[in-house]
Design a protein around this motif. Structure first.
Motif, PDB file in Angstrom:
ATOM      1  N   GLU A 110       0.931  -1.265   0.078  1.00  0.00           N
ATOM      2  CA  GLU A 110       0.099   0.013   0.106  1.00  0.00           C
ATOM      3  C   GLU A 110       0.718   1.136   0.147  1.00  0.00           C
ATOM      4  N   CYS A 111       1.930   1.257   0.853  1.00  0.00           N
ATOM      5  CA  CYS A 111       2.516   2.711   1.244  1.00  0.00           C
ATOM      6  C   CYS A 111       4.160   2.289   0.692  1.00  0.00           C
ATOM      7  N   GLY A 112       4.825   1.149   0.316  1.00  0.00           N
ATOM      8  CA  GLY A 112       5.893   0.914   0.288  1.00  0.00           C
ATOM      9  C   GLY A 112       6.762   1.095   1.539  1.00  0.00           C
ATOM     10  N   ASN A 113       6.314   0.981   2.705  1.00  0.00           N
ATOM     11  CA  ASN A 113       7.099   0.968   3.843  1.00  0.00           C
ATOM     12  C   ASN A 113       7.872  -0.287   4.013  1.00  0.00           C
ATOM     13  N   ALA A 114       8.967  -0.212   4.468  1.00  0.00           N
ATOM     14  CA  ALA A 114       9.805  -1.486   4.865  1.00  0.00           C
ATOM     15  C   ALA A 114       9.109  -1.906   6.034  1.00  0.00           C
ATOM     16  N   THR A 115       8.773  -3.273   6.134  1.00  0.00           N
ATOM     17  CA  THR A 115       8.661  -3.918   7.312  1.00  0.00           C
ATOM     18  C   THR A 115       9.820  -4.396   8.268  1.00  0.00           C
ATOM     19  N   ASP A 148      17.836  18.267  11.086  1.00  0.00           N
ATOM     20  CA  ASP A 148      18.626  17.257  10.827  1.00  0.00           C
ATOM     21  C   ASP A 148      18.031  15.875  11.787  1.00  0.00           C
ATOM     22  N   ALA A 149      17.918  16.397  13.098  1.00  0.00           N
ATOM     23  CA  ALA A 149      17.344  15.463  14.112  1.00  0.00           C
ATOM     24  C   ALA A 149      16.212  14.934  13.603  1.00  0.00           C
ATOM     25  N   TYR A 150      15.305  15.791  13.148  1.00  0.00           N
ATOM     26  CA  TYR A 150      13.894  15.355  12.541  1.00  0.00           C
ATOM     27  C   TYR A 150      13.768  14.354  11.440  1.00  0.00           C
ATOM     28  N   ASN A 151      14.713  15.005  10.242  1.00  0.00           N
ATOM     29  CA  ASN A 151      14.861  14.194   9.274  1.00  0.00           C
ATOM     30  C   ASN A 151      15.655  12.667   9.332  1.00  0.00           C
ATOM     31  N   SER A 152      16.598  12.790  10.135  1.00  0.00           N
ATOM     32  CA  SER A 152      17.300  11.627  10.606  1.00  0.00           C
ATOM     33  C   SER A 152      16.245  10.668  11.133  1.00  0.00           C
ATOM     34  N   GLY A 153      15.670  10.973  12.104  1.00  0.00           N
ATOM     35  CA  GLY A 153      14.663  10.334  12.732  1.00  0.00           C
ATOM     36  C   GLY A 153      13.368   9.575  12.016  1.00  0.00           C
ATOM     37  N   GLU A 154      13.087  10.579  11.230  1.00  0.00           N
ATOM     38  CA  GLU A 154      12.091  10.079   9.743  1.00  0.00           C
ATOM     39  C   GLU A 154      12.673   9.044   9.034  1.00  0.00           C
ATOM     40  N   LYS A 155      13.703   9.298   8.510  1.00  0.00           N
ATOM     41  CA  LYS A 155      14.682   8.160   7.652  1.00  0.00           C
ATOM     42  C   LYS A 155      14.762   6.865   8.545  1.00  0.00           C
ATOM     43  N   MET A 156      15.182   7.062   9.621  1.00  0.00           N
ATOM     44  CA  MET A 156      15.399   5.753  10.406  1.00  0.00           C
ATOM     45  C   MET A 156      14.005   5.102  10.746  1.00  0.00           C
ATOM     46  N   ARG A 157      12.953   5.867  10.904  1.00  0.00           N
ATOM     47  CA  ARG A 157      11.666   5.224  11.361  1.00  0.00           C
ATOM     48  C   ARG A 157      11.173   4.584  10.063  1.00  0.00           C
ATOM     49  N   ASN A 158      11.726   4.929   8.885  1.00  0.00           N
ATOM     50  CA  ASN A 158      11.306   4.168   7.645  1.00  0.00           C
ATOM     51  C   ASN A 158      12.268   3.341   6.958  1.00  0.00           C
ATOM     52  N   GLY A 159      13.217   2.995   7.881  1.00  0.00           N
ATOM     53  CA  GLY A 159      14.015   1.805   7.585  1.00  0.00           C
ATOM     54  C   GLY A 159      15.041   2.409   6.605  1.00  0.00           C
ATOM     55  N   ILE A 160      15.318   3.615   6.431  1.00  0.00           N
ATOM     56  CA  ILE A 160      16.583   3.979   5.724  1.00  0.00           C
ATOM     57  C   ILE A 160      17.596   4.286   6.388  1.00  0.00           C
ATOM     58  N   GLU A 161      19.042   3.772   5.873  1.00  0.00           N
ATOM     59  CA  GLU A 161      20.101   3.975   6.654  1.00  0.00           C
ATOM     60  C   GLU A 161      20.685   5.446   6.642  1.00  0.00           C
TER      61      GLU A 161
END
Length: 161
Positions: free
Chosen positions: A54-59, A137-150
Motif C-alpha cells: 500500500e505505502c511501500g514502507n519496509a517491514t 537534521d534530528a527530525y529528518n534523520s529520525g524520519e529516515k530511520m523510522r522508515n528503515g532508511i540507513e
C-alpha cells in the motif's frame, strides 16, 4: 505490478532489475501463513511480505541491497519529534538520542565554537545556523530511520536543500 525491494519503486511485471536504483528484483513466494499489519499505514498483508504493497514502507528486518551486498536494516521507532525537541533544547542531543553520537558531538562542538565567537558578531549568526540545522537534521534523520532508511553518522550538507 511489483515493488523494488530496495527503493520501493513500482517496476514492470517480469523485470529483473529496478529502473530507479538498479537493484535486482527478487520475487518470492509467501512461505509463512497468516497476516501482519503495516506499522506505517495499517494495511493487512501476508507475514512473508517485506515491503507494504500500500505505502511501500519496509517491514521490520527487511533486507536492503546496498552496493550489491545485502544488509539488514533495523527500523528505529524513536520519535523524530522528540529528537527535534531535544536538539532544540541542547544542540546535538537529538542526534545522540537517535544513536548518531558522532554527529551529535560534532554539532555540539560547533555550537561551542560559535558561542565563543559571539564576542564577534559572526558568532550569533553561526550559532543560530548550527542550532537550526541540528533541529532540522534530528527530525529528518529520525524520519529516515523510522522508515528503515540507513542514516550515516556524519554531517551531510548535500541533502540540505
Amino acid at each position: 505490478m511489483v515493488n523494488c525491494q530496495n527503493c520501493g519503486e513500482e517496476v514492470v511485471e517480469g523485470a529483473k532489475f529496478c529502473k530507479n536504483c538498479g537493484a535486482e528484483i527478487v520475487v518470492e513466494e509467501a512461505s509463512e501463513t497468516g497476516t501482519k499489519f503495516c506499522s506505517n499505514c495499517g494495511f493487512e498483508m501476508p507475514k512473508a511480505t517485506k515491503f507494504c504493497p500500500e505505502c511501500g514502507n519496509a517491514t521490520s528486518m527487511a533486507p536492503q541491497v546496498v552496493n550489491s551486498t545485502t544488509t539488514t536494516v533495523l527500523r528505529n521507532d524513536k520519535s523524530p519529534g522528540l529528537a527535534a525537541l531535544l536538539s532544540f533544547l541542547i544542540i546535538g542531543l537529538g542526534q545522540v538520542y537517535l544513536g548518531l553520537t558522532k554527529k551529535g558531538i560534532i554539532l555540539f562542538v560547533l555550537a561551542i565554537i560559535s558561542g565563543i565567537l559571539i564576542f564577534v558578531l559572526i558568532g550569533w549568526i553561526l550559532w543560530v545556523l548550527v542550532w537550526v540545522y541540528a533541529i532540522y537534521d534530528a527530525y529528518n534523520s529520525g524520519e529516515k530511520m523510522r522508515n528503515g532508511i540507513e542514516v550515516e553518522d556524519t554531517l551531510d550538507f548535500n541533502n540540505l536543500f
